[in-house]
Design a protein around this motif. Structure first.
Motif, PDB file in Angstrom:
ATOM      1  N   THR A 168      -3.589  -0.105   8.795  1.00  0.00           N
ATOM      2  CA  THR A 168      -3.286   1.050   7.879  1.00  0.00           C
ATOM      3  C   THR A 168      -4.208   1.783   7.940  1.00  0.00           C
ATOM      4  O   THR A 168      -4.137   3.115   7.437  1.00  0.00           O
ATOM      5  CB  THR A 168      -5.352   0.185   7.247  1.00  0.00           C
ATOM      6  N   GLY A 171       1.216   3.087  11.307  1.00  0.00           N
ATOM      7  CA  GLY A 171       1.400   2.057  10.354  1.00  0.00           C
ATOM      8  C   GLY A 171       2.903   1.837  11.186  1.00  0.00           C
ATOM      9  O   GLY A 171       3.325   0.615  11.261  1.00  0.00           O
ATOM     10  N   GLU A 186       3.598  -8.307   4.050  1.00  0.00           N
ATOM     11  CA  GLU A 186       1.804  -8.061   3.434  1.00  0.00           C
ATOM     12  C   GLU A 186       1.557  -6.979   5.071  1.00  0.00           C
ATOM     13  O   GLU A 186       2.095  -5.564   4.180  1.00  0.00           O
ATOM     14  CB  GLU A 186       1.197  -8.948   3.745  1.00  0.00           C
ATOM     15  N   MET A 189       4.440  -4.076   4.339  1.00  0.00           N
ATOM     16  CA  MET A 189       4.660  -3.507   3.604  1.00  0.00           C
ATOM     17  C   MET A 189       3.375  -2.257   3.544  1.00  0.00           C
ATOM     18  O   MET A 189       3.326  -1.396   3.281  1.00  0.00           O
ATOM     19  CB  MET A 189       4.026  -4.400   2.197  1.00  0.00           C
ATOM     20  N   LEU A 190       2.306  -2.690   4.082  1.00  0.00           N
ATOM     21  CA  LEU A 190       1.232  -1.794   4.596  1.00  0.00           C
ATOM     22  C   LEU A 190       1.739  -0.749   5.521  1.00  0.00           C
ATOM     23  O   LEU A 190       1.487   0.652   5.739  1.00  0.00           O
ATOM     24  CB  LEU A 190       0.158  -2.395   5.454  1.00  0.00           C
ATOM     25  N   GLN A 193       3.583   2.294   4.053  1.00  0.00           N
ATOM     26  CA  GLN A 193       3.126   2.588   3.553  1.00  0.00           C
ATOM     27  C   GLN A 193       2.489   4.577   4.389  1.00  0.00           C
ATOM     28  O   GLN A 193       3.244   5.867   3.498  1.00  0.00           O
ATOM     29  CB  GLN A 193       1.428   2.745   3.014  1.00  0.00           C
ATOM     30  N   SER A 194       2.321   4.098   5.405  1.00  0.00           N
ATOM     31  CA  SER A 194       2.186   5.588   5.975  1.00  0.00           C
ATOM     32  C   SER A 194       2.891   6.164   7.385  1.00  0.00           C
ATOM     33  O   SER A 194       3.617   6.857   7.708  1.00  0.00           O
ATOM     34  CB  SER A 194       1.438   5.822   7.446  1.00  0.00           C
ATOM     35  N   PRO A 196       6.849   5.088   7.143  1.00  0.00           N
ATOM     36  CA  PRO A 196       8.373   4.306   6.802  1.00  0.00           C
ATOM     37  C   PRO A 196       8.815   3.868   8.345  1.00  0.00           C
ATOM     38  O   PRO A 196       9.924   2.356   7.552  1.00  0.00           O
ATOM     39  CB  PRO A 196       9.258   5.211   6.042  1.00  0.00           C
ATOM     40  N   ILE A 215      12.667   0.321   0.355  1.00  0.00           N
ATOM     41  CA  ILE A 215      11.564   1.100  -0.083  1.00  0.00           C
ATOM     42  C   ILE A 215      11.351   2.079   0.861  1.00  0.00           C
ATOM     43  O   ILE A 215      11.280   3.039   1.086  1.00  0.00           O
ATOM     44  CB  ILE A 215      10.413  -0.193   0.321  1.00  0.00           C
ATOM     45  N   TYR A 216      12.175   0.841   2.605  1.00  0.00           N
ATOM     46  CA  TYR A 216      12.749   1.764   3.924  1.00  0.00           C
ATOM     47  C   TYR A 216      13.351   2.564   3.596  1.00  0.00           C
ATOM     48  O   TYR A 216      13.041   4.093   3.698  1.00  0.00           O
ATOM     49  CB  TYR A 216      12.292   0.655   4.521  1.00  0.00           C
ATOM     50  N   LYS A 219      11.714   5.906   1.157  1.00  0.00           N
ATOM     51  CA  LYS A 219      10.437   6.540   1.564  1.00  0.00           C
ATOM     52  C   LYS A 219      12.074   7.644   2.788  1.00  0.00           C
ATOM     53  O   LYS A 219      11.158   8.348   3.035  1.00  0.00           O
ATOM     54  CB  LYS A 219       9.472   5.774   2.212  1.00  0.00           C
TER      55      LYS A 219
END
Length: 232
Positions: A168, A171, A186, A189-190, A193-194, A196, A215-216, A219
């Motif tokens: 958090t 990343g 999980e 994905m977290l 976010q910060s 990639p 997603i990767y 981003k």
């Protein structure tokens, strides 16, 4: 090339040490007989401690003032005085990684190590080994700097709550998680976010996951576009 009158002038030296503390190596010894003047030098720039006569490297008041300004001033303090708890606590409160200069006994001290990792989580690298197994201390460290996870004990690198705090914050910390948790959807994905590129440290199973891969790539495309705009 300065004349003796300037090298003996307290007013001149005080005006110069902010930018050039090395000038104290050229000053006359009698200049340092005035303790209040010496303390003013430290107040002006803690780096002056390095260039003062050695007798001042064991002066409690001067050294405490220096480490309050810059924790790494601890390196210029005589070893006998590094046992002073107040001085070490002030140093690590200012600069957590100054813990690397503390004595082995102080690296076991609860208040000192907590102050250090609260200031800079990466100071976890310098605590006594048993602290790296302590949940609360490691949680404090990784909440401050996610990459402190690399200095945690293996069982805490495999602790989902600790790893979640770390990724958090940063990343990239997923790199230091256990194999089991680098396979956790999980947390993956977290982390992404910060950061990639945390994708590159995930398990092969998650790297092959179509949603995560999408997603990767999305981003990464945004990041590359931003970088190109910065270089124009």
């Amino acid at each position: 090339h300065l004349g003796a009158d300037l090298l003996n002038s307290k007013t001149f030296l005080l005006s110069v040490v902010t930018f050039y503390p090395e000038i104290l190596q050229k000053a006359f010894n009698k200049t340092f007989s005035d303790y209040d003047f010496v303390f003013s030098l430290i107040k002006k720039n803690c780096a002056c401690l390095k260039y003062l006569p050695r007798v001042f490297h064991s002066d409690y008041k001067l050294c405490l003032e220096a480490v309050k300004q810059e924790g790494f001033s601890l390196m210029y303090i005589d070893f006998e005085l590094r046992d002073a708890r107040e001085i070490v606590l002030a140093a690590v409160s200012n600069r957590g990684n100054a813990l690397s200069l503390a004595t082995p006994q102080q690296k076991k001290d609860r208040e000192i190590v907590y102050a250090a990792v609260s200031n800079c989580g990466l100071a976890l690298d310098h605590v006594a080994e048993f602290w790296k197994h302590d949940f609360d201390l490691v949680a404090t460290a990784v909440s401050n700097r996610g990459m402190a996870l690399r200095h945690a004990a293996p069982e805490l690198q495999d602790n989902e709550e600790i790893v979640k705090m770390a990724v958090t914050n940063d990343g990239y910390a997923i790199r230091s998680a256990s194999d089991r948790l680098r396979d956790n959807y999980e947390l993956a994905m977290l982390a992404m976010q910060s950061y990639p590129s945390a994708y590159n440290y995930l398990s092969q199973r998650l790297q092959d996951n179509s949603e995560i891969k999408h997603i990767y790539l999305s981003k990464k495309k945004e990041e590359d576009k931003w970088l190109r705009s910065r270089t124009r």
